[in-house]
Structures are given as structure tokens and as C-alpha cells.
Design a protein around this motif. Structure first.
Motif, PDB file in Angstrom:
ATOM      1  N   SER A  60      -3.295   8.802   5.150  1.00  0.00           N
ATOM      2  CA  SER A  60      -2.083   8.860   4.321  1.00  0.00           C
ATOM      3  C   SER A  60      -2.231   8.059   3.033  1.00  0.00           C
ATOM      4  N   GLY A  61      -3.345   7.346   2.878  1.00  0.00           N
ATOM      5  CA  GLY A  61      -3.497   6.500   1.695  1.00  0.00           C
ATOM      6  C   GLY A  61      -3.661   7.287   0.405  1.00  0.00           C
ATOM      7  N   TYR A  62      -4.183   8.494   0.520  1.00  0.00           N
ATOM      8  CA  TYR A  62      -4.412   9.309  -0.678  1.00  0.00           C
ATOM      9  C   TYR A  62      -3.117  10.001  -1.072  1.00  0.00           C
ATOM     10  N   ARG A 119       3.221  10.868 -13.819  1.00  0.00           N
ATOM     11  CA  ARG A 119       2.597  11.733 -12.806  1.00  0.00           C
ATOM     12  C   ARG A 119       1.983  10.925 -11.668  1.00  0.00           C
ATOM     13  N   ASN A 120       1.613   9.691 -11.961  1.00  0.00           N
ATOM     14  CA  ASN A 120       0.915   8.894 -10.938  1.00  0.00           C
ATOM     15  C   ASN A 120       0.594   7.496 -11.485  1.00  0.00           C
ATOM     16  N   THR A 121      -0.004   6.675 -10.645  1.00  0.00           N
ATOM     17  CA  THR A 121      -0.381   5.312 -11.044  1.00  0.00           C
ATOM     18  C   THR A 121      -1.423   5.325 -12.151  1.00  0.00           C
ATOM     19  N   THR A 122      -2.338   6.278 -12.084  1.00  0.00           N
ATOM     20  CA  THR A 122      -3.391   6.339 -13.100  1.00  0.00           C
ATOM     21  C   THR A 122      -2.765   6.504 -14.481  1.00  0.00           C
ATOM     22  N   ASP A 146     -10.320  -3.705  -7.376  1.00  0.00           N
ATOM     23  CA  ASP A 146      -9.288  -2.866  -7.995  1.00  0.00           C
ATOM     24  C   ASP A 146      -9.736  -1.406  -7.996  1.00  0.00           C
ATOM     25  N   TYR A 147      -8.801  -0.528  -8.341  1.00  0.00           N
ATOM     26  CA  TYR A 147      -9.090   0.902  -8.283  1.00  0.00           C
ATOM     27  C   TYR A 147     -10.029   1.317  -9.430  1.00  0.00           C
ATOM     28  N   GLY A 148     -10.956   2.207  -9.111  1.00  0.00           N
ATOM     29  CA  GLY A 148     -12.005   2.588 -10.057  1.00  0.00           C
ATOM     30  C   GLY A 148     -11.487   3.129 -11.383  1.00  0.00           C
ATOM     31  N   ALA A 149     -10.420   3.934 -11.332  1.00  0.00           N
ATOM     32  CA  ALA A 149      -9.946   4.570 -12.571  1.00  0.00           C
ATOM     33  C   ALA A 149      -9.473   3.515 -13.579  1.00  0.00           C
ATOM     34  N   MET A 150      -8.829   2.465 -13.069  1.00  0.00           N
ATOM     35  CA  MET A 150      -8.348   1.416 -13.981  1.00  0.00           C
ATOM     36  C   MET A 150      -9.512   0.565 -14.485  1.00  0.00           C
ATOM     37  N   LEU A 151     -10.459   0.277 -13.588  1.00  0.00           N
ATOM     38  CA  LEU A 151     -11.631  -0.488 -14.025  1.00  0.00           C
ATOM     39  C   LEU A 151     -12.346   0.300 -15.124  1.00  0.00           C
ATOM     40  N   VAL A 197      -3.655  -6.962 -11.347  1.00  0.00           N
ATOM     41  CA  VAL A 197      -3.792  -7.320  -9.932  1.00  0.00           C
ATOM     42  C   VAL A 197      -3.198  -6.200  -9.077  1.00  0.00           C
ATOM     43  N   CYS A 198      -3.857  -5.953  -7.949  1.00  0.00           N
ATOM     44  CA  CYS A 198      -3.323  -4.968  -6.997  1.00  0.00           C
ATOM     45  C   CYS A 198      -2.254  -5.636  -6.143  1.00  0.00           C
ATOM     46  N   HIS A 199      -1.168  -4.922  -5.894  1.00  0.00           N
ATOM     47  CA  HIS A 199      -0.188  -5.420  -4.924  1.00  0.00           C
ATOM     48  C   HIS A 199      -0.797  -5.264  -3.523  1.00  0.00           C
ATOM     49  N   MET A 200      -1.448  -4.128  -3.298  1.00  0.00           N
ATOM     50  CA  MET A 200      -2.163  -3.900  -2.038  1.00  0.00           C
ATOM     51  C   MET A 200      -3.492  -3.223  -2.390  1.00  0.00           C
ATOM     52  N   VAL A 201      -4.593  -3.846  -1.970  1.00  0.00           N
ATOM     53  CA  VAL A 201      -5.923  -3.321  -2.308  1.00  0.00           C
ATOM     54  C   VAL A 201      -6.160  -2.044  -1.501  1.00  0.00           C
ATOM     55  N   VAL A 226       0.685  -4.966 -12.582  1.00  0.00           N
ATOM     56  CA  VAL A 226       0.476  -4.835 -11.134  1.00  0.00           C
ATOM     57  C   VAL A 226       0.227  -3.373 -10.764  1.00  0.00           C
ATOM     58  N   ASP A 227      -0.865  -3.157 -10.023  1.00  0.00           N
ATOM     59  CA  ASP A 227      -1.160  -1.838  -9.472  1.00  0.00           C
ATOM     60  C   ASP A 227      -0.476  -1.761  -8.109  1.00  0.00           C
ATOM     61  N   GLY A 228       0.672  -1.083  -8.108  1.00  0.00           N
ATOM     62  CA  GLY A 228       1.447  -0.972  -6.865  1.00  0.00           C
ATOM     63  C   GLY A 228       1.317   0.393  -6.225  1.00  0.00           C
ATOM     64  N   ALA A 229       0.170   1.055  -6.436  1.00  0.00           N
ATOM     65  CA  ALA A 229      -0.012   2.422  -5.919  1.00  0.00           C
ATOM     66  C   ALA A 229       0.362   2.506  -4.438  1.00  0.00           C
ATOM     67  N   HIS A 230      -0.012   1.461  -3.666  1.00  0.00           N
ATOM     68  CA  HIS A 230       0.197   1.527  -2.220  1.00  0.00           C
ATOM     69  C   HIS A 230       1.374   0.707  -1.714  1.00  0.00           C
ATOM     70  N   ALA A 231       2.050  -0.003  -2.601  1.00  0.00           N
ATOM     71  CA  ALA A 231       3.057  -0.944  -2.097  1.00  0.00           C
ATOM     72  C   ALA A 231       4.482  -0.397  -2.158  1.00  0.00           C
ATOM     73  N   SER A 249       3.319   2.721  -9.770  1.00  0.00           N
ATOM     74  CA  SER A 249       3.061   3.236  -8.429  1.00  0.00           C
ATOM     75  C   SER A 249       2.972   4.763  -8.442  1.00  0.00           C
ATOM     76  N   SER A 250       2.441   5.304  -7.354  1.00  0.00           N
ATOM     77  CA  SER A 250       2.374   6.762  -7.153  1.00  0.00           C
ATOM     78  C   SER A 250       3.373   7.109  -6.060  1.00  0.00           C
ATOM     79  N   LEU A 251       4.274   8.024  -6.353  1.00  0.00           N
ATOM     80  CA  LEU A 251       5.336   8.307  -5.382  1.00  0.00           C
ATOM     81  C   LEU A 251       4.915   9.341  -4.347  1.00  0.00           C
ATOM     82  N   HIS A 252       3.752   9.991  -4.595  1.00  0.00           N
ATOM     83  CA  HIS A 252       3.237  10.941  -3.587  1.00  0.00           C
ATOM     84  C   HIS A 252       2.460  10.213  -2.490  1.00  0.00           C
ATOM     85  N   LYS A 253       2.400   8.900  -2.582  1.00  0.00           N
ATOM     86  CA  LYS A 253       1.753   8.157  -1.497  1.00  0.00           C
ATOM     87  C   LYS A 253       2.836   7.759  -0.483  1.00  0.00           C
ATOM     88  N   TRP A 254       3.500   6.625  -0.695  1.00  0.00           N
ATOM     89  CA  TRP A 254       4.366   6.107   0.373  1.00  0.00           C
ATOM     90  C   TRP A 254       5.802   6.581   0.300  1.00  0.00           C
TER      91      TRP A 254
HETATM   92  C1  LIG Z   1      -4.920   0.906  -5.757  1.00  0.00           C
HETATM   93  C2  LIG Z   1      -4.830   2.263  -6.389  1.00  0.00           C
HETATM   94  N1  LIG Z   1      -4.503   2.342  -7.665  1.00  0.00           N
HETATM   95  C3  LIG Z   1      -4.381   3.514  -8.302  1.00  0.00           C
HETATM   96  C4  LIG Z   1      -4.594   4.694  -7.635  1.00  0.00           C
HETATM   97  C5  LIG Z   1      -4.466   5.985  -8.372  1.00  0.00           C
HETATM   98  O1  LIG Z   1      -3.424   6.737  -7.847  1.00  0.00           O
HETATM   99  P1  LIG Z   1      -3.181   8.197  -8.421  1.00  0.00           P
HETATM  100  O2  LIG Z   1      -4.423   8.977  -8.147  1.00  0.00           O
HETATM  101  O3  LIG Z   1      -2.005   8.699  -7.677  1.00  0.00           O
HETATM  102  O4  LIG Z   1      -2.968   8.035  -9.878  1.00  0.00           O
HETATM  103  C6  LIG Z   1      -4.934   4.680  -6.299  1.00  0.00           C
HETATM  104  C7  LIG Z   1      -5.175   5.932  -5.560  1.00  0.00           C
HETATM  105  O5  LIG Z   1      -5.465   5.970  -4.393  1.00  0.00           O
HETATM  106  C8  LIG Z   1      -5.051   3.432  -5.658  1.00  0.00           C
HETATM  107  O6  LIG Z   1      -5.386   3.357  -4.371  1.00  0.00           O
END
Ligand SMILES: Cc1ncc(COP(=O)(O)O)c(C=O)c1O
Length: 416
Positions: A60-62, A119-122, A146-151, A197-201, A226-231, A249-254
Motif C-alpha cells: 500500500s506504500g505506492y 497531482r502528487n508529492t513529487t 529521502d525519496y529519489g525524485a527529490m534528491l 526532511v521526511c515525515h516518514m521515510v 517536509v516530505d509527508g508522502a506517507h504521513a 503529500s500524495s493523497l493516493h497513498k494513505w
Molecule cells: C517519501 C516519498 N516522497 C515522495 C514520493 C513521491 O510520491 P508521488 O510519486 O506520489 O509523487 C514517494 C513515493 O512513494 C515517497 O515515498
């Protein structure tokens, strides 16, 4: 009646329909941590989802599937927008979207003027990173986990402007919050302009002490993103509790929205300094909507946020968080410390919730994920980055403890 009580009453009434008033009254009186262990209650919630019989979904993390009531409402909205087509887009979409934005902002505990639906956290975080006026020698602080796309987005700014990224590596089992705070502090210099910083890694499920990190950074004059994608909709909090400057955050996650829904919150006094990616000169510099001009967009996705909030609030965030933590502990407690099994998630229950990561000696993460699917029909994802080697296990409110027992059986068998 305040807003919170009102929402609770609505939620209570709806769950009353689902359970019967008498049964619901008994459930509603239970503290969340007790209710978290009540399998018949969660079995009823599970029946609100259409689950595939082909495998146990522990990923469910994706993206989390929508509950059936949310999916039905979403499909109705797709049909409505399709029927009125451009007439809907030219007339009703603005008011409808504004109502959703207001509701989402109320849920996040922030003013609607500081929040946009993305559209999403990215999209949200990259808008902030690329919106900074970087100069050569400016610095940003982040973590290897941290998440690859942001790095990558930070690396892009480094290539383009000659700014410098300072990357710390997070300990998995810190002795205290201060250990993490000090780690971030060690990377701050007089040239630091932003700390992420990630709220949840995402790879380990580790929850970070965000408010304390924000206090530290602010003490050095550094804003925090704050990257709250998962929080969001996973942990019980309001954005102001974190004392940060930007939250995404991404609302299609939690929250269980249709794919392609996210949020960006920017503290009012930080809006004017951000450059938009898509130009909209009709918006004032201090109007957050200047960051939201992405062109024609599937508006029904945004509208369905409303339906997802309905479903989410019926369960209630305190109950959901308690259940998710219970689910994770129900399997990690059975394998922690066993020979051949490594948990890549903090052992302190307060430092994680639904997400955990596990490795099995002798199997690469990819082999473990493949074996779990092919031999045990358990769907997970392999993680092999930033020193974390295992599969990420992400149950959700529809997951049963029996499914997690199957995972435990598989892990024990594979570990020998
Ligand atoms: C910590 C973190 N940040 C950002 C993202 C990017 O989320 P999205 O693909 O919905 O933009 C993810 C996706 O799994 C994530 O785990």
C-alpha cells in the motif's frame, strides 16, 4: 458543536449504518488501541474494499486502492464531468474545486489560502525546490534516505546553479530524537538555505522528529520542507504541529484517493519568494495559486478527494493510526531477532507505523520479493538503496492479521 465534533458525529452516524447503531456505540466507546485489535470491526471495514483473490496485497506504500464507496463516487463524478464537458469546466469546476480545497485544508489544520491541490508529492516538493532562487554556493540539507525524485531535483539545481547539497545518513535505531536533530545540525552552515526532511521515510517506515528538527533549523534561520508522502492520513497530526515551512503529500497513498492527487502547503510568508514552474502572471506573487497553473487537468480526481475524506473520517484518524501500528507490530514482533531475519525498521513502536522493511539472509531484496510473490502469493516491493536491503511491507486498513501471519510463516520458512 465545533468542527471536530461535527465531523465525528457525521462519521459516527455513517459507521452506525455500517455496523448497526448498538454495535457501533460499543465500538465508538473503545479506546483506539483496544479497537485496533478487534478483528470483527476491521473485517467490516475490509468488506468496503474489493480485494483481488490472486495475492495478498502488502504494497500500500505506492498507491492504495480506493474503498468501494470512494470508487463509486469517483466514477459518478467522471460521468458528471464528462456529461457537461467544457460547460462544467467553464462554470462549475472552480467553485467545486474551491470547496474541496477548503475541506482538505481543514483536515490538514491550515488556512485554504496556504494550500493547493497538486497531482502528487513529487509535483509539490519539486515546485518548492525549483522555485527557490538558488545562487552558486547556496546549500541545502537532506538525507540519503529521502525519496529519489527529490534528491534528483536538488542535484539538478546543483548542476544548474552551482548550489551544494549536504546529505546526512539517518541511523535506523536512534538513541533519542536529539541524535537525529544533532545529525541535521551538523550539516547546517551559514550558507544553508533549505532543509528537507521526511515525515516518514519510505524505505524503512521510520518516523522522524520533524517539529524538533524544525526548531533546530529555524534557530539557524533555515526553513524546512517536509516530505509527508506517507504521513498524511496515516498519522494523527495537523500541519502546524510540525512547525515547518512547506509540507507536501500524495493523497493516493494513505487518504485512498484516485491516482494523481496531492497537496502542497506553504506558510503564508514563504509564498512570495517562490518562483512558479508554470507562469501565471494573473496571480499576485503572494497568492499560492500562482504555483498551481498546470493547465487542463482531470478535475474529477480532485473532486473525489471529498469522497475519500468522508470515508477516512468515518474510520477516524486515531483509530486508523492505532490499527496500522498494531498490524505492523503483529508481524514484526513475531520475526524480530530471529536468525536470518533483519528488520530495517526502528524497534521503538513510536518511531514507525504501518510501514516496515524486512530482509532474509541469503536472498537479495529482488529475490525475496519474487519468492514471496511466486511461492507465497504475497505482493511486496524490493528495496535496495541507501544501505537498506529488504522488502517493504505495507499493510492497510483492509489487511487482516491472518494475512500478516501468512507473511510471518513465509519469512520463517525462507530464513530456515
Ligand atoms: C517519501 C516519498 N516522497 C515522495 C514520493 C513521491 O510520491 P508521488 O510519486 O506520489 O509523487 C514517494 C513515493 O512513494 C515517497 O515515498
Amino acid at each position: 458543536m465545533n468542527q471536530r465534533d461535527f465531523v465525528r458525529t457525521i462519521g459516527g452516524a455513517s459507521l452506525g449504518l455500517l455496523f448497526g447503531e448498538e454495535r457501533w456505540a460499543r465500538y465508538a466507546a473503545l479506546p483506539p488501541r483496544r479497537l485496533a485489535q478487534d478483528e470483527p470491526f476491521w473485517a467490516t471495514i475490509r468488506r468496503q474494499y474489493r480485494l483481488t483473490p490472486d495475492y495478498i496485497n502488502l504494497e500500500s506504500g505506492y498507491y492504495t486502492m480506493q474503498a468501494e464507496p470512494v470508487l463509486d463516487a469517483f466514477i459518478r463524478r467522471v460521468r458528471e464531468v464528462n456529461l457537461s464537458a467544457s460547460r462544467y469546466m467553464r462554470t462549475r469546476q472552480f467553485d467545486d474545486k474551491l470547496a474541496v480545497r477548503r475541506r482538505l485544508a481543514a483536515m490538514a489544520g491550515v488556512p485554504p489560502e496556504e494550500l493547493i491541490i497538486t497531482r502528487n508529492t513529487t509535483e509539490s516538493l519539486d515546485t518548492v525546490i525549483a522555485g527557490f532562487d538558488w545562487h552558486a554556493g547556496d546549500e541545502a540539507v537532506m538525507a540519503a534516505q529521502d525519496y529519489g525524485a527529490m534528491l534528483d531535483q536538488f542535484r539538478l539545481q546543483a548542476r544548474r546553479y552551482g548550489m551544494v547539497n549536504r546529505v546526512v545518513s539517518l541511523p535506523l535505531d536512534p538513541r533519542s530524537d536529539e541524535e537525529i536533530v544533532q545529525l541535521y545540525e551538523s550539516a547546517i552552515t551559514p550558507r544553508t538555505r533549505l532543509l528537507m526532511v521526511c515525515h516518514m521515510v519510505n524505505i524503512t517506515g521510520q518516523i522522524l522528529p520533524v517539529a524538533k528538527i524544525c526548531d533546530l533549523a529555524h534557530g539557524h534561520g533555515v526553513p524546512v520542507m517536509v516530505d509527508g508522502a506517507h504521513a498524511f492520513a496515516h498519522l494523527e497530526f495537523a500541519i502546524p504541529d510540525l512547525r515547518c515551512d512547506y509540507y507536501a503529500s500524495s493523497l493516493h497513498k494513505w487518504l485512498g484517493c484516485p491516482l494523481g492527487a496531492g497537496l502542497l502547503w506553504v506558510r503564508r510568508d514563504r509564498i512570495a519568494a517562490l518562483w512558479p514552474i508554470f507562469a501565471d502572471l494573473g496571480m499576485a506573487d503572494d497568492d499560492i495559486r500562482k504555483l498551481n497553473h498546470t493547465g487542463t487537468h482531470p478535475v474529477h480526481t480532485d473532486l473525489a478527494i471529498n469522497d475519500a475524506i468522508d470515508f477516512h473520517q468515518r474510520i477516524g484518524i486515531a483509530r486508523k493510526e492505532a490499527r496500522l501500528r498494531h498490524l505492523q507490530r503483529s508481524w514484526t514482533d513475531q520475526v524480530r531477532g530471529r536468525p536470518g531475519i533483519t528488520l530495517n525498521t526502528p524497534s521503538d513502536p513510536a518511531r514507525s507505523c504501518a510501514i516496515a522493511n524486512v530482509g532474509v539472509a541469503g536472498l537479495t531484496p529482488a529475490e525475496l520479493a519474487r519468492t514471496l510473490l511466486e511461492r507465497y502469493r504475497i505482493w511486496t516491493v524490493a528495496i535496495d538503496s541507501a544501505g537498506v536491503r529488504g522488502v517493504r511491507i505495507t499493510p492497510n486498513v483492509f489487511t487482516s492479521t491472518a494475512e500478516l501471519d501468512s507473511l510471518v510463516g513465509a519469512l520463517r520458512a525462507l530464513a530456515g
